[in-house]
Design a protein around this motif. Sequence first.
Motif, PDB file in Angstrom:
ATOM      1  N   THR A 110     -39.018 -75.941 -47.346  1.00 37.24           N
ATOM      2  CA  THR A 110     -39.741 -75.683 -48.587  1.00 37.24           C
ATOM      3  C   THR A 110     -40.924 -74.722 -48.451  1.00 37.24           C
ATOM      4  OG1 THR A 110     -40.560 -76.804 -50.540  1.00 37.24           O
ATOM      5  CG2 THR A 110     -41.126 -77.815 -48.458  1.00 37.24           C
ATOM      6  N   LEU A 111     -41.613 -74.737 -47.296  1.00 42.00           N
ATOM      7  CA  LEU A 111     -42.796 -73.874 -47.188  1.00 42.00           C
ATOM      8  C   LEU A 111     -42.539 -72.588 -46.389  1.00 42.00           C
ATOM      9  CD1 LEU A 111     -45.727 -76.448 -46.875  1.00 42.00           C
ATOM     10  CD2 LEU A 111     -45.028 -75.088 -48.855  1.00 42.00           C
ATOM     11  N   PHE A 112     -41.306 -72.210 -46.228  1.00 42.57           N
ATOM     12  CA  PHE A 112     -41.002 -70.970 -45.506  1.00 42.57           C
ATOM     13  C   PHE A 112     -41.610 -69.764 -46.227  1.00 42.57           C
ATOM     14  CE2 PHE A 112     -37.217 -70.852 -42.363  1.00 42.57           C
ATOM     15  CZ  PHE A 112     -37.819 -71.827 -41.585  1.00 42.57           C
ATOM     16  N   SER A 113     -42.120 -68.832 -45.407  1.00 45.16           N
ATOM     17  CA  SER A 113     -42.656 -67.586 -45.977  1.00 45.16           C
ATOM     18  C   SER A 113     -41.541 -66.555 -46.046  1.00 45.16           C
ATOM     19  CB  SER A 113     -43.765 -67.057 -45.080  1.00 45.16           C
ATOM     20  OG  SER A 113     -43.186 -66.670 -43.844  1.00 45.16           O
ATOM     21  N   GLN A 114     -41.842 -65.422 -46.677  1.00 42.92           N
ATOM     22  CA  GLN A 114     -40.795 -64.403 -46.777  1.00 42.92           C
ATOM     23  C   GLN A 114     -40.376 -63.912 -45.396  1.00 42.92           C
ATOM     24  OE1 GLN A 114     -43.177 -61.474 -49.322  1.00 42.92           O
ATOM     25  NE2 GLN A 114     -42.282 -60.057 -47.841  1.00 42.92           N
ATOM     26  N   ALA A 115     -41.340 -63.805 -44.463  1.00 41.34           N
ATOM     27  CA  ALA A 115     -40.995 -63.340 -43.109  1.00 41.34           C
ATOM     28  C   ALA A 115     -40.096 -64.368 -42.415  1.00 41.34           C
ATOM     29  CB  ALA A 115     -42.265 -63.118 -42.304  1.00 41.34           C
ATOM     30  N   GLU A 116     -40.400 -65.636 -42.614  1.00 40.24           N
ATOM     31  CA  GLU A 116     -39.580 -66.677 -41.968  1.00 40.24           C
ATOM     32  C   GLU A 116     -38.157 -66.689 -42.541  1.00 40.24           C
ATOM     33  OE1 GLU A 116     -42.454 -70.355 -40.741  1.00 40.24           O
ATOM     34  OE2 GLU A 116     -42.620 -69.651 -42.808  1.00 40.24           O
ATOM     35  N   ILE A 117     -38.047 -66.408 -43.813  1.00 39.87           N
ATOM     36  CA  ILE A 117     -36.703 -66.409 -44.422  1.00 39.87           C
ATOM     37  C   ILE A 117     -35.870 -65.245 -43.883  1.00 39.87           C
ATOM     38  CG2 ILE A 117     -35.416 -66.260 -46.593  1.00 39.87           C
ATOM     39  CD1 ILE A 117     -37.759 -67.687 -47.950  1.00 39.87           C
ATOM     40  N   ILE A 118     -36.514 -64.098 -43.735  1.00 37.28           N
ATOM     41  CA  ILE A 118     -35.783 -62.955 -43.173  1.00 37.28           C
ATOM     42  C   ILE A 118     -35.343 -63.292 -41.733  1.00 37.28           C
ATOM     43  CG2 ILE A 118     -35.944 -60.506 -42.501  1.00 37.28           C
ATOM     44  CD1 ILE A 118     -35.920 -60.866 -45.548  1.00 37.28           C
ATOM     45  N   ARG A 119     -36.233 -63.948 -40.995  1.00 40.13           N
ATOM     46  CA  ARG A 119     -35.873 -64.356 -39.617  1.00 40.13           C
ATOM     47  C   ARG A 119     -34.689 -65.317 -39.631  1.00 40.13           C
ATOM     48  NH1 ARG A 119     -41.167 -64.232 -37.921  1.00 40.13           N
ATOM     49  NH2 ARG A 119     -41.582 -66.455 -38.157  1.00 40.13           N
ATOM     50  N   GLU A 120     -34.717 -66.228 -40.587  1.00 39.26           N
ATOM     51  CA  GLU A 120     -33.629 -67.206 -40.710  1.00 39.26           C
ATOM     52  C   GLU A 120     -32.297 -66.471 -40.956  1.00 39.26           C
ATOM     53  OE1 GLU A 120     -34.226 -70.460 -40.437  1.00 39.26           O
ATOM     54  OE2 GLU A 120     -32.529 -71.523 -41.342  1.00 39.26           O
ATOM     55  N   ALA A 121     -32.331 -65.499 -41.840  1.00 40.39           N
ATOM     56  CA  ALA A 121     -31.114 -64.749 -42.159  1.00 40.39           C
ATOM     57  C   ALA A 121     -30.604 -64.019 -40.911  1.00 40.39           C
ATOM     58  CB  ALA A 121     -31.383 -63.764 -43.282  1.00 40.39           C
ATOM     59  N   LYS A 122     -31.548 -63.518 -40.099  1.00 40.14           N
ATOM     60  CA  LYS A 122     -31.159 -62.824 -38.852  1.00 40.14           C
ATOM     61  C   LYS A 122     -30.492 -63.800 -37.887  1.00 40.14           C
ATOM     62  CE  LYS A 122     -33.588 -58.610 -38.950  1.00 40.14           C
ATOM     63  NZ  LYS A 122     -34.996 -58.518 -39.393  1.00 40.14           N
TER      64      LYS A 122
END
Length: 721
Positions: free
Chosen positions: A238-250
Motif C-alpha cells: 500500500t505505501l509503495f512509492s513510484q520508484a518502488e513500483i518501477i523496481r517491482e515491475a523490473k
Amino acid sequence: MNKIFSKIIPFLLILFISAAGYAQVKVVWKQVQPGIWKSVVGEPEPISLLKAAQAKAYEAGFASLPATSFPLDKNEITVTQRDGKIYLRFPLQQEEKIFGFGLNFKTVNQRGRILNLHVDHYGGADNGRTHAPVPFYVSSGGYGVLIDVARYMTVYAGTAVSVNTKHPPRLYDRNNDKDWSAQPYSDAVEILIPAQGLEMYVIAGPTPMHVVQRYNLMNGGGCLPPKWGLGFTERVPTLFSQAEIIREAKMFEEHDFPLDFIGVEPGWQSMSYPCTFEWDKERFPDPQDFLKKLSAMGIRSNLWLNPYVSPRASLYPGMKKLSGSHTVWNGIVPDFTLAQARKLIKDHFFRHHLELGVSGYKIDEIDGYDKWLWPDVATFPSGYTGEQMRQVYGLLLQQMTAAWFKERNQRTYGLIRASNAGASAFPYVIYNDYYSHRDFITALINSSFSGVLWTPEVRASETAEEWVRRMQTVCFSPMAMLNAWADGTKPWSFPEVEKAVKDVADLRMQLLPYIYSTFAQYRFEGKPPFRAMNLLTGFDFGETNVEGKLDGTKNPYAMSIKKDINDQYMMGDNILVAPMFTGEKSRKVHLPEGKWYDFYTGAFAGEHEIINITPGLDKIPLFVMDGSIIPMIAARRQAPTPESKDQLIVRHYGKAPGRFTLYDDDGVSFDYEKGACTFITLSVIRNSSGDLVGSMTRPAPGKPFAYTNDVKWVFMTENKK
Ligand code: GAL
C-alpha cells in the motif's frame, strides 16, 4: 335480479379484499425481448437496479437463441400488495433446482434456503448478504425470474408451505416415520419486498444456459475486457512509492514472469479512508513520468479508491451539498445519481488520472460492514433512501467509470466490491477480503448465474502447497491477480513451487486466444466465461444426499445436508477445471456426458462418470471434451497488442471432428462495435484416409487479426496412439 347480483358481487369482493387489508394484483406480462416477459407491479420507484445500471439490451445477440413461449403457468404466479409491501409467489416443480440469487460462497443449489438479499461484505454464511445479492434465479427447469427493485428483500426459495397449496407435503409422524423431515416439501419461491412497486421479469430457456444468456443479453451482453486485462496483475504494497513500483515491475522482467498491469493501493493518494483522489507528492512526485515509465514497459496501471471524499480533498467543497447526510470514515458520500456530482468527479478524474494514462480503478468498500457504511437512516439530496443507495451504489460507480473510458474509446478492466442486477456488461470483477480458497471457487461457479465476474485473488499463504494451489485457480479465473497490498508477497515467494507457479501463469498466457474468444461469447451471446457445471446440458449426477443424523445437540431435527457440486467448473465451452485444495492428494471429478481427455497428455479420462484423480502439485487438473479445439500461442509476458503477430498453436483433443470460433480485434478499443473484428472458424475433420486434419478460414482483409497464417496443429490424443 341476476344482472344486479352479478354487478354487486365483484364490488363486494373488492370490499372484502380491502377490509382484509390486502389486494391480489392482476399480473399482466408483456414480452420485451425474445423470451423475456416483464410485468409492472404497483408504482415502481424512480430508481431500481436496472435503472441504476442503465443497461441497454444487446438485441443482435438474441437472434441465435431458440424461439420459446412463456415458461410458467401464469395462473400459478401470484402478486399481493399489503401493508406497503409486495408478496410474490412463483411455482416450483418437485425436481427443480434453483440457482443464483447472487454471489453465494458455499452453496450452488439455493432450493430450501431463506435469503435476505442485501448488499454487504460476505460474512461467512449464504444468507443473502453478499457483494452482489442479485435478485435473479435460474431454474434447472429452464426458466429464470428477475425482480428489479432497489430494496432489501426476503426470499423463501422453496421453504414456505401455504395451507392451500396444490402440492402439499406428505404428513409424517415424527414418532414413528423415519422420513419425517424438519423441512417439509415446498412448491414455491416466495419473496417479500418492502416497496410500493417494482418490475419483474420471467425469462425463458429452454435450457438454464439459454436463460443466463438472455439475462446477460438484456443487460447489454457480457463485458469484453481489453486483452491486457486478461494477462497477469499484481497489486503492490500500500505505501509503495513510484520508484518502488518501477523496481517491482523490473523484478517481474528479471523473473520472466507475466505482468500486464499493476494495481496501486491506497498510498498513491495524499490521504485515504477518506480519500482525496490526489497523488501523494512524496511517494508520487511525478505521476506523469511514473505512468510513462510503466507504459514503456508495456504495463498499465489501476488505482485503488473508495468513494468517500476527504475534507482535505479539493473536490470536497463542491461535493458537500451533493452528498448524503452521513459520513463514512469522516468522508462524505457523493450522491452519484445527481448529474452535478457525476460531472464534478469526472472532471477531476479525467484531468488527474485518465489523461495522464491511468487504465482503470479498483473501487473498494462500497459493499458493507454496517458499522462502517452509511446507515439506512441516511438521506441523500436526490431523495433516495440509505437502503436504495446501498443496493445500487456499486452499480452507479461501475456505470459511471465505465462510461468515462468508453467516451475515450479505451477499454478498461477493474475491480469492484459491490454489484447487483444489470451488471453483465460492466468491465469489473468482484473480489473481497474473505479468504477461504474453497469458497472462492464456489463463488466463481455462482458468478455465472448472476451476470457478474469474480476473482479468487491470491494474497498470502501459509505453505508452498497452498500458494501454488491458489495461484493455479486464480490463473483459471476472470482476473489472474496477486493482491500483495498487505504482505508484499511475490509470485516467487515460495521457491519450492516457483516453477509450478510460473508454469500456470505461462499457461494462462498461452491460452489467451481461447480465453479471449470465450469472453467474446460472453459479449455477443451472453454465455458466461467461467461456468457452473449445472449450465451444461447433460450434466446431471442426481443429488448426493448426505443424510443428517439425529443428534440432540448438533442436529436435533435430523436435517439432511444436500451436497452440490461446488468445486469444479468450466472455462468456456471446452475446458473443465477441477482445482486442488491444500491438503488434498486426490479428488473426485464429475465428467459430464461425452468423452473427456486430460488437457496435458490428451489421454482418455472418462465418460459421464465420477473419476478419482491423484495429480501432483505442479498442475491444476484440466479436462477437455472430445473434439475440442483449443487455440493457443507460445507463452508471452504480456498479452498481444494491436501490433503483435503470434503463431497460433491449435490443439485438438479426442477422436471426434470439431469446430471453434476464434474471435479477434485490436484488444484495446471499442472499434469492434463498429465492425473492426474478426470471427474465423478453426475446424478439424477426418479425411478420406482416416486422419484428422485441421484448417482455418482466413480473416477478411483489413480486419484486425493478431496471428500469422501458419497455424501449428497439434493432435493431442491421436498422436499419442
Ligand atoms: C481492502 C481491500 C484490499 C485492499 C485494502 C487496502 O478493503 O479489500 O484488497 O485494497 O482495502 O486498504
